[in-house]
Structures are given as structure tokens and as C-alpha cells.
Design an enzyme around this catalytic site. Structure first.
Site, PDB file in Angstrom:
ATOM      1  N   HIS A  62      17.151  51.233  69.833  1.00  0.00           N
ATOM      2  CA  HIS A  62      16.365  50.128  70.372  1.00  0.00           C
ATOM      3  C   HIS A  62      16.046  49.102  69.295  1.00  0.00           C
ATOM      4  O   HIS A  62      15.944  49.433  68.122  1.00  0.00           O
ATOM      5  CB  HIS A  62      15.028  50.628  70.931  1.00  0.00           C
ATOM      6  CG  HIS A  62      15.150  51.699  71.945  1.00  0.00           C
ATOM      7  ND1 HIS A  62      14.321  52.784  71.961  1.00  0.00           N
ATOM      8  CD2 HIS A  62      16.015  51.871  72.984  1.00  0.00           C
ATOM      9  CE1 HIS A  62      14.649  53.580  72.983  1.00  0.00           C
ATOM     10  NE2 HIS A  62      15.673  53.040  73.604  1.00  0.00           N
ATOM     11  N   LYS A  72       9.183  48.519  61.410  1.00  0.00           N
ATOM     12  CA  LYS A  72       8.480  49.757  61.751  1.00  0.00           C
ATOM     13  C   LYS A  72       8.383  50.653  60.522  1.00  0.00           C
ATOM     14  O   LYS A  72       9.282  50.687  59.692  1.00  0.00           O
ATOM     15  CB  LYS A  72       9.244  50.534  62.826  1.00  0.00           C
ATOM     16  CG  LYS A  72       9.419  49.802  64.130  1.00  0.00           C
ATOM     17  CD  LYS A  72      10.299  50.598  65.074  1.00  0.00           C
ATOM     18  CE  LYS A  72      10.552  49.843  66.354  1.00  0.00           C
ATOM     19  NZ  LYS A  72      11.508  50.545  67.224  1.00  0.00           N
ATOM     20  N   TYR A 132       4.788  55.817  64.739  1.00  0.00           N
ATOM     21  CA  TYR A 132       5.274  54.649  64.016  1.00  0.00           C
ATOM     22  C   TYR A 132       4.339  53.457  64.156  1.00  0.00           C
ATOM     23  O   TYR A 132       3.672  53.274  65.155  1.00  0.00           O
ATOM     24  CB  TYR A 132       6.691  54.281  64.420  1.00  0.00           C
ATOM     25  CG  TYR A 132       6.943  54.016  65.892  1.00  0.00           C
ATOM     26  CD1 TYR A 132       7.113  52.725  66.369  1.00  0.00           C
ATOM     27  CD2 TYR A 132       7.050  55.069  66.796  1.00  0.00           C
ATOM     28  CE1 TYR A 132       7.379  52.492  67.709  1.00  0.00           C
ATOM     29  CE2 TYR A 132       7.326  54.847  68.130  1.00  0.00           C
ATOM     30  CZ  TYR A 132       7.483  53.544  68.588  1.00  0.00           C
ATOM     31  OH  TYR A 132       7.744  53.308  69.912  1.00  0.00           O
ATOM     32  N   ASP A 170      18.100  54.277  78.648  1.00  0.00           N
ATOM     33  CA  ASP A 170      18.983  54.440  77.494  1.00  0.00           C
ATOM     34  C   ASP A 170      20.415  54.782  77.893  1.00  0.00           C
ATOM     35  O   ASP A 170      21.350  54.492  77.151  1.00  0.00           O
ATOM     36  CB  ASP A 170      18.431  55.494  76.538  1.00  0.00           C
ATOM     37  CG  ASP A 170      17.245  54.981  75.722  1.00  0.00           C
ATOM     38  OD1 ASP A 170      16.898  53.783  75.849  1.00  0.00           O
ATOM     39  OD2 ASP A 170      16.667  55.773  74.963  1.00  0.00           O
TER      40      ASP A 170
END
Length: 181
Positions: A62, A72, A132, A170
């Protein structure tokens, strides 16, 4: 804290100094001043996310596009994952190259994923908690992605095909070559 840049510019592996004894352990998971000194990057995290997954779950690849691109800082609180990033910056000398690392509660390693990277992870242990920090807010309309088993990227996710569990979203991600058009 040890900070080492990967072969992908701007992508760093971070190892905190862990202080342990018979009571358990302590470590500083993030220090903005130290992060900026060791990476040369100014960062302002604005959102923290956490997921819990079972072995075989694969999340990714992603990314967020345009003004909603995100950097991130990822880590595992409990369990173990194979964390994977792919450089999707069109002007980068490492465009299309990937980097992977095992992140676990044992090694306490973290990965800084810069803007312009696709990111995903495969879960290698049941009840894994993945956390994250993001430097930009999520925006659904700015989502992008690459199918996990893209033949050009040829990523070894450390799971058999039969083990892989994907979200319906996904399963529909495009191939890497579609980013070039």
C-alpha cells in the site's frame, strides 16, 4: 539507538538500545531529536495505527499518493512479521527495488519508510501486533497499491501461497508495471 540506511535512499533500520533485567525490559521507541540527528530528516508524526493479525495474513503493498503521501515508522509490539518496502518514486535510482526485514518483539527493530514507498508485511506468528506512526493523515481517495505476488518484483514473503490471507481489496491491487503508465 542505532540508525542504518538501507540500500534504498531515505529508508532506515532503527535499533533501540534495550535495557533488560530479570523484571523485563525498557527502551525508548522514538525520540524525535535523535531521529532527526541520525537521519537528517525532519519528521512530524500525526497519526498512530495498530493492527493485530494471525499467521499468514499479508497486508499490502500500500501507499498514499500526492499530497497525502505518508512516511511511516513501523514496528512489531508482539509477534513477528516480514516487513517489505518498494521504492515507487519515479525519479529514484532505486525505483522498483525492494527491501525486506524481519521485525519482531525479540529484535525490537523498526523501519522508517519514506514517502514514495509502497509498504506491506506478512505475518509470521499468530496474534502479532503491528504498530506504525504516519507523518500525514490517511485519505481514502489517495490510496494506491501493488499486488503482493507481482512477478516483476518477485518478493519472497516467507509464506507459502496456501498460507497467504488477503483482504478482498488487496486481492484486486494492480501489478507494478501499471504504475509506469
Amino acid at each position: 539507538m542505532t540508525v542504518k540506511e538501507t540500500h534504498l535512499s531515505g529508508c532506515f533500520v532503527i535499533e533501540p538500545q534495550v535495557f533488560g533485567d530479570d523484571r523485563g525490559y525498557f527502551f525508548e521507541s522514538f525520540n524525535q531529536k535523535v531521529f532527526e540527528e541520525r537521519t537528517g530528516l525532519e519528521i512530524n508524526f500525526v497519526q498512530d495505527n495498530q493492527s493485530m493479525s494471525q499467521r499468514g495474513v499479508l497486508r499490502g503493498l500500500h501507499f498514499q499518493k500526492g499530497e497525502f503521501a505518508q512516511a511511516k515508522l513501523v514496528r512489531v509490539i508482539k509477534g513477528r512479521v516480514l516487513d517489505v518496502v518498494v521504492d515507487v518514486r519515479p525519479d529514484s535510482t532505486t525505483y522498483g527495488q525492494s527491501f525486506s526485514i524481519v521485525l519482531s518483539e525479540e529484535n525490537q527493530k523498526q523501519l522508517f519508510v519514506p514517502r514514495g514507498f509502497a509498504h506491506g508485511f506478512s505475518v509470521l506468528e499468530d496474534n502479532t501486533i503491528f504498530s506504525y506512526k504516519c507523518d500525514n493523515y490517511y485519505n481514502k481517495e489517495s490510496e494506491g497499491g501493488i499486488i503482493y505476488n507481482d512477478k516483476d518484483l518477485n518478493i519472497d514473503w516467507k509464506l507459502s501461497e496456501a498460507e497467504v490471507q488477503l483482504s478482498e481489496k488487496d486481492k484486486l491491487l494492480p501489478e507494478f508495471k501499471s504504475l509506469q503508465s
